[in-house]
Design a protein around this motif. Structure first.
Motif, PDB file in Angstrom:
ATOM      1  N   ALA A 262       0.815  -1.215   0.000  1.00 47.15           N
ATOM      2  CA  ALA A 262       0.000   0.000   0.000  1.00 47.15           C
ATOM      3  C   ALA A 262       0.845   1.260   0.000  1.00 47.15           C
ATOM      4  CB  ALA A 262      -0.948  -0.003   1.204  1.00 47.15           C
ATOM      5  N   VAL A 263       1.922   1.279   0.789  1.00 46.46           N
ATOM      6  CA  VAL A 263       2.723   2.498   0.892  1.00 46.46           C
ATOM      7  C   VAL A 263       3.334   2.869  -0.452  1.00 46.46           C
ATOM      8  CG1 VAL A 263       4.817   3.484   1.890  1.00 46.46           C
ATOM      9  CG2 VAL A 263       3.214   2.268   3.340  1.00 46.46           C
ATOM     10  N   SER A 264       3.937   1.901  -1.152  1.00 47.99           N
ATOM     11  CA  SER A 264       4.559   2.216  -2.447  1.00 47.99           C
ATOM     12  C   SER A 264       3.504   2.655  -3.461  1.00 47.99           C
ATOM     13  CB  SER A 264       5.330   1.011  -2.969  1.00 47.99           C
ATOM     14  OG  SER A 264       4.489  -0.130  -3.098  1.00 47.99           O
ATOM     15  N   VAL A 265       2.332   2.007  -3.457  1.00 44.51           N
ATOM     16  CA  VAL A 265       1.265   2.413  -4.382  1.00 44.51           C
ATOM     17  C   VAL A 265       0.816   3.840  -4.087  1.00 44.51           C
ATOM     18  CG1 VAL A 265      -1.104   1.955  -5.114  1.00 44.51           C
ATOM     19  CG2 VAL A 265       0.462   0.054  -4.760  1.00 44.51           C
ATOM     20  N   LEU A 266       0.604   4.139  -2.807  1.00 44.73           N
ATOM     21  CA  LEU A 266       0.101   5.465  -2.421  1.00 44.73           C
ATOM     22  C   LEU A 266       1.138   6.559  -2.644  1.00 44.73           C
ATOM     23  CD1 LEU A 266      -1.785   4.424   0.834  1.00 44.73           C
ATOM     24  CD2 LEU A 266      -2.808   5.145  -1.322  1.00 44.73           C
ATOM     25  N   ILE A 267       2.422   6.269  -2.385  1.00 44.43           N
ATOM     26  CA  ILE A 267       3.460   7.282  -2.613  1.00 44.43           C
ATOM     27  C   ILE A 267       3.523   7.637  -4.093  1.00 44.43           C
ATOM     28  CG2 ILE A 267       5.951   7.695  -2.597  1.00 44.43           C
ATOM     29  CD1 ILE A 267       6.113   6.165   0.004  1.00 44.43           C
ATOM     30  N   ASN A 268       3.480   6.637  -4.961  1.00 44.59           N
ATOM     31  CA  ASN A 268       3.498   6.923  -6.396  1.00 44.59           C
ATOM     32  C   ASN A 268       2.245   7.675  -6.832  1.00 44.59           C
ATOM     33  OD1 ASN A 268       6.004   5.711  -7.586  1.00 44.59           O
ATOM     34  ND2 ASN A 268       5.218   3.868  -6.608  1.00 44.59           N
ATOM     35  N   ALA A 269       1.104   7.334  -6.226  1.00 44.75           N
ATOM     36  CA  ALA A 269      -0.125   8.069  -6.544  1.00 44.75           C
ATOM     37  C   ALA A 269      -0.026   9.525  -6.090  1.00 44.75           C
ATOM     38  CB  ALA A 269      -1.327   7.386  -5.886  1.00 44.75           C
ATOM     39  N   SER A 270       0.569   9.755  -4.907  1.00 44.03           N
ATOM     40  CA  SER A 270       0.732  11.136  -4.437  1.00 44.03           C
ATOM     41  C   SER A 270       1.700  11.904  -5.328  1.00 44.03           C
ATOM     42  CB  SER A 270       1.210  11.148  -2.983  1.00 44.03           C
ATOM     43  OG  SER A 270       2.546  10.693  -2.881  1.00 44.03           O
ATOM     44  N   ASN A 271       2.753  11.240  -5.829  1.00 41.24           N
ATOM     45  CA  ASN A 271       3.644  11.892  -6.790  1.00 41.24           C
ATOM     46  C   ASN A 271       2.881  12.301  -8.054  1.00 41.24           C
ATOM     47  OD1 ASN A 271       5.890  11.570  -5.139  1.00 41.24           O
ATOM     48  ND2 ASN A 271       6.492   9.635  -6.072  1.00 41.24           N
ATOM     49  N   PHE A 272       2.007  11.414  -8.513  1.00 35.45           N
ATOM     50  CA  PHE A 272       1.203  11.692  -9.708  1.00 35.45           C
ATOM     51  C   PHE A 272       0.328  12.925  -9.506  1.00 35.45           C
ATOM     52  CE2 PHE A 272      -2.922  11.099 -11.816  1.00 35.45           C
ATOM     53  CZ  PHE A 272      -2.535  11.064 -13.146  1.00 35.45           C
ATOM     54  N   PHE A 273      -0.457  12.917  -8.427  1.00 40.18           N
ATOM     55  CA  PHE A 273      -1.360  14.042  -8.183  1.00 40.18           C
ATOM     56  C   PHE A 273      -0.582  15.310  -7.824  1.00 40.18           C
ATOM     57  CE2 PHE A 273      -4.413  10.526  -7.227  1.00 40.18           C
ATOM     58  CZ  PHE A 273      -5.339  10.849  -8.202  1.00 40.18           C
ATOM     59  N   GLY A 274       0.522  15.159  -7.084  1.00 47.69           N
ATOM     60  CA  GLY A 274       1.272  16.327  -6.627  1.00 47.69           C
ATOM     61  C   GLY A 274       1.876  17.121  -7.767  1.00 47.69           C
ATOM     62  N   VAL A 275       2.550  16.438  -8.695  1.00 45.74           N
ATOM     63  CA  VAL A 275       3.207  17.172  -9.779  1.00 45.74           C
ATOM     64  C   VAL A 275       2.165  17.777 -10.723  1.00 45.74           C
ATOM     65  CG1 VAL A 275       3.451  15.199 -11.372  1.00 45.74           C
ATOM     66  CG2 VAL A 275       5.125  17.059 -11.414  1.00 45.74           C
ATOM     67  N   LEU A 276       1.049  17.088 -10.936  1.00 45.57           N
ATOM     68  CA  LEU A 276      -0.010  17.656 -11.774  1.00 45.57           C
ATOM     69  C   LEU A 276      -0.656  18.859 -11.105  1.00 45.57           C
ATOM     70  CD1 LEU A 276      -1.789  14.460 -13.170  1.00 45.57           C
ATOM     71  CD2 LEU A 276      -0.302  16.032 -14.403  1.00 45.57           C
ATOM     72  N   ALA A 299       4.608  12.702 -14.203  1.00 43.11           N
ATOM     73  CA  ALA A 299       3.260  12.228 -13.869  1.00 43.11           C
ATOM     74  C   ALA A 299       2.975  10.884 -14.542  1.00 43.11           C
ATOM     75  CB  ALA A 299       2.221  13.271 -14.294  1.00 43.11           C
ATOM     76  N   ILE A 300       3.349  10.753 -15.810  1.00 46.22           N
ATOM     77  CA  ILE A 300       3.135   9.491 -16.518  1.00 46.22           C
ATOM     78  C   ILE A 300       3.963   8.381 -15.872  1.00 46.22           C
ATOM     79  CG2 ILE A 300       3.484   8.315 -18.713  1.00 46.22           C
ATOM     80  CD1 ILE A 300       2.901  11.007 -20.086  1.00 46.22           C
ATOM     81  N   THR A 301       5.217   8.690 -15.534  1.00 44.11           N
ATOM     82  CA  THR A 301       6.072   7.698 -14.882  1.00 44.11           C
ATOM     83  C   THR A 301       5.482   7.262 -13.542  1.00 44.11           C
ATOM     84  OG1 THR A 301       7.991   8.754 -15.916  1.00 44.11           O
ATOM     85  CG2 THR A 301       8.419   7.209 -14.129  1.00 44.11           C
ATOM     86  N   SER A 302       4.948   8.215 -12.785  1.00 42.10           N
ATOM     87  CA  SER A 302       4.330   7.881 -11.496  1.00 42.10           C
ATOM     88  C   SER A 302       3.124   6.978 -11.691  1.00 42.10           C
ATOM     89  CB  SER A 302       3.931   9.157 -10.767  1.00 42.10           C
ATOM     90  OG  SER A 302       5.050   9.967 -10.502  1.00 42.10           O
TER      91      SER A 302
END
Length: 617
Positions: A262-276, A299-302
């Protein structure tokens, strides 16, 4: 003052939202606290003899690289003293054994391992004769209901005894191997549970309510800024709740497999939303196209990493995830700083938001390192920094929306005023508009001319750049073919320029390029002759209507100028040489300008291969 009032009036934070935030935070606080109260109803208050608390000085450890050492074998091994608290071993596949001894003549006390992300925790309690009294299998790979005490941390009772009791812990995890431990009496444990439940509930409730509120605004307005902010707020709330162990306790208590990733999935999701979110709220796409492209690439990489995190083991994705988080942070900081330099108000709010999170993180880390005295506030400094960051992010979004609204209203007022003037004096307005159109057209022409110069000029040397060279070369070749005139091309390259950069520094290397460009320009007399920076330390001179012999004379002048006068900057003086290749042709339709460029390049490489500092034609 009117502008400030307009901004405040446009903020999407009314009393209804504040009330909703309070109710939501109160709900989750009550939920966490009630669960804690249920779990602690079996506890009774009693005093603990002096000497208990954090057990830092008495802990020893043994590193088991294979991970298959049994308790009986461990009892025969020698242990080393732990030198820091909490004991930290980084990301490792090894198992770590920790041990300490205690005496407790009173009632039972509680041992807590205060890091809910550990995969496998086994606790063994032995008497003074090394006989096993109790064994507790723990870790977040077991269902939450299988824990001894239903709380996020791994907590087990330690029996009372007049004789020394030995406690052995075997810890192994795919996450960072950190083992903070405390021994608490019942009343202290209960107070800690209640205090942490209130703070964590308030944090989680506020973050979730902010996220859901902005997602609802997105559904009604269609502005993706709200969607990105809502996603960021929800993922950050879930990350912190997962690190606290509350997500496993309340959201997926029977899904240890999901809890592991869960942590790795959520961190990558937060990177996605954060940079956008940052790119959208500060409108970087309108001012810096390449930075916006970099942000979209991240964002695409995240998003891809979110998918990979669902299928790959945690240990395989955590390092790429952390690296991607660092790149996201750097890109976000670059976006904000660039827009701050342009004076864009939402960028300042985003900057302060990042500063609040940084201060919270620093306080939390310094507390863990023992620089500050531990306290409930300090233990939750990271969450407080996150909450302040999200609130300021929301404020930045509100400021941007207020600015957009003000711009729309100003445009509407200007349009209405223009219509009124048109009705009042149509002829006068037409004349004024005509004058304004002419003035704007002239300004546009001047601006386009300046932009054209910037786009075709190398900023370091002042020469034309490579892109302009490609356009001019093709045009001159076609003109030479039509008019039957020869075309010459000189390619120049500074010798051993990389060694110059390494020995004298890049600043001196830049100065060498600038002085070389000046010497090239000094020998160009005809307006049609053009010099370009081709790339790095390479230069190109295009000579229309010029034979090879004339090109050779001009190249000789440049070669002589470079040899006769060194490059000087402050106290640094270096004599440079240059290699030159010359090609000339009579353009025709059977060949292309690429043939001429290739021949000049071949002559340049011939000059280099023959020892440099020479001209080949």
């Amino acid at each position: 003052m009117r502008k400030v009032q307009a901004l405040v009036a446009a903020l999407p934070f009314g009393t209804s939202l504040l009330g909703a935030l309070f109710v939501s935070a109160l709900f989750f606080s009550t939920l966490f606290l009630s669960t804690t109260a249920i779990a602690s109803t079996v506890l009774y208050e009693h005093r603990l003899p002096p000497g208990f608390g954090q057990i830092v000085p008495d802990v020893s450890y043994f590193l088991d690289p294979s991970g298959d050492t049994s308790l009986d074998d461990v009892l025969k091994r020698s242990f080393e003293k732990v030198r820091e608290y909490p004991p930290q071993f980084g990301y490792t596949d090894a198992a770590v054994w920790l041990t300490f001894k205690y005496r407790n003549p009173g009632d039972i006390v509680w041992l807590s391992v205060n890091y809910p992300m550990l995969d496998d925790v086994q606790i063994f309690i032995l008497d003074e004769h090394q006989n096993l009294l109790s064994a507790y299998p723990l870790g977040d790979r077991l269902n939450f209901i299988e824990r001894v005490l239903l709380r996020p941390e791994f907590t087990v009772p330690l029996p009372a005894s007049e004789s020394p009791i030995s406690v052995y812990l075997r810890v192994q995890s795919g996450s960072s191997l950190e083992v903070p431990m405390t021994i608490s009496e019942d009343v202290v444990l209960r107070q800690t549970m209640e205090s942490s439940a209130w703070i964590q509930g308030l944090f989680f409730g506020a973050m979730v309510m902010l996220g859901l509120y902005h997602i609802l605004i997105f559904l009604s307005s269609g502005d993706r800024s709200y969607l990105y902010f809502g996603g960021l707020s929800l993922t950050m709330a879930l990350i912190q709740a997962t690190l606290w162990g509350r997500s496993y306790q309340f959201l997926w208590p029977e899904s240890p497999g999901w809890n592991d990733i869960a942590v790795s999935v959520l961190i990558n999701a937060s990177n996605f939303f954060g940079v956008l979110y940052i790119a959208k709220v500060v409108k970087i796409c309108e001012s810096h196209r390449w930075i916006n492209i970099a942000a979209m690439t991240l964002a695409i990489t995240s998003a891809v990493m979110v998918g990979l995190s669902l299928y790959l083991p945690y240990a395989d994705v955590i390092y790429p995830t952390l690296l991607l988080s660092m790149m996201t942070f750097i890109t976000g900081a670059t976006i904000v700083i660039v827009r701050m330099r342009r004076g864009y108000p939402p960028a300042f709010a985003v900057f302060v938001a990042g500063l609040m999170y940084t201060l919270g993180s620093a306080s939390y880390i310094l507390g863990k390192l023992g620089v500050f005295n531990n306290s409930l506030l300090l233990d939750n400094a990271l969450a407080l920094g996150q909450l302040l960051q999200v609130l300021l992010f929301a404020f930045a979004l509100s400021v941007r929306m207020a600015m957009d609204k003000e711009l729309r209203e100003r445009a509407q007022r200007d349009t209405a005023h223009a219509q009124a003037l048109l009705l009042e004096t149509e002829r006068e307005q037409n004349m004024r508009l005509d004058q304004e159109v002419k003035a704007r057209t002239q300004e546009l022409r001047e601006a386009n001319a300046r932009l054209e110069k910037i786009s075709t000029t190398d900023s370091l040397t002042g020469l034309y750049n490579r892109r302009h060279f490609d356009e001019v070369l093709e045009g001159e070749y076609e003109r030479g073919a039509r008019e039957g005139k020869s075309l010459s091309l000189i390619m120049l390259d500074l010798d051993y320029f990389k060694n110059l950069n390494d020995s004298q520094g890049h600043t001196f290397g830049d100065e060498a390029l600038r002085q070389t460009a000046l010497r090239i320009q000094d020998v160009l007399n005809r307006p049609a002759d053009m010099a370009f920076r081709y790339g790095g330390e390479e230069f190109v001179i295009l000579l229309p209507d010029t034979e090879a012999s004339a090109a050779h004379i001009l190249a000789r002048q440049i070669w002589t100028a470079m040899r006769s006068e060194p490059v000087v900057m402050k106290q640094q003086t270096v004599r440079l040489t240059i290699s030159i290749g010359i090609a000339a042709t009579m353009p025709n339709k059977e060949n292309s300008y690429y043939t001429l460029l290739k021949r000049a390049d071949e002559k340049l490489y011939q000059a280099k291969n023959e020892g440099r500092d020479r001209i080949c034609i």
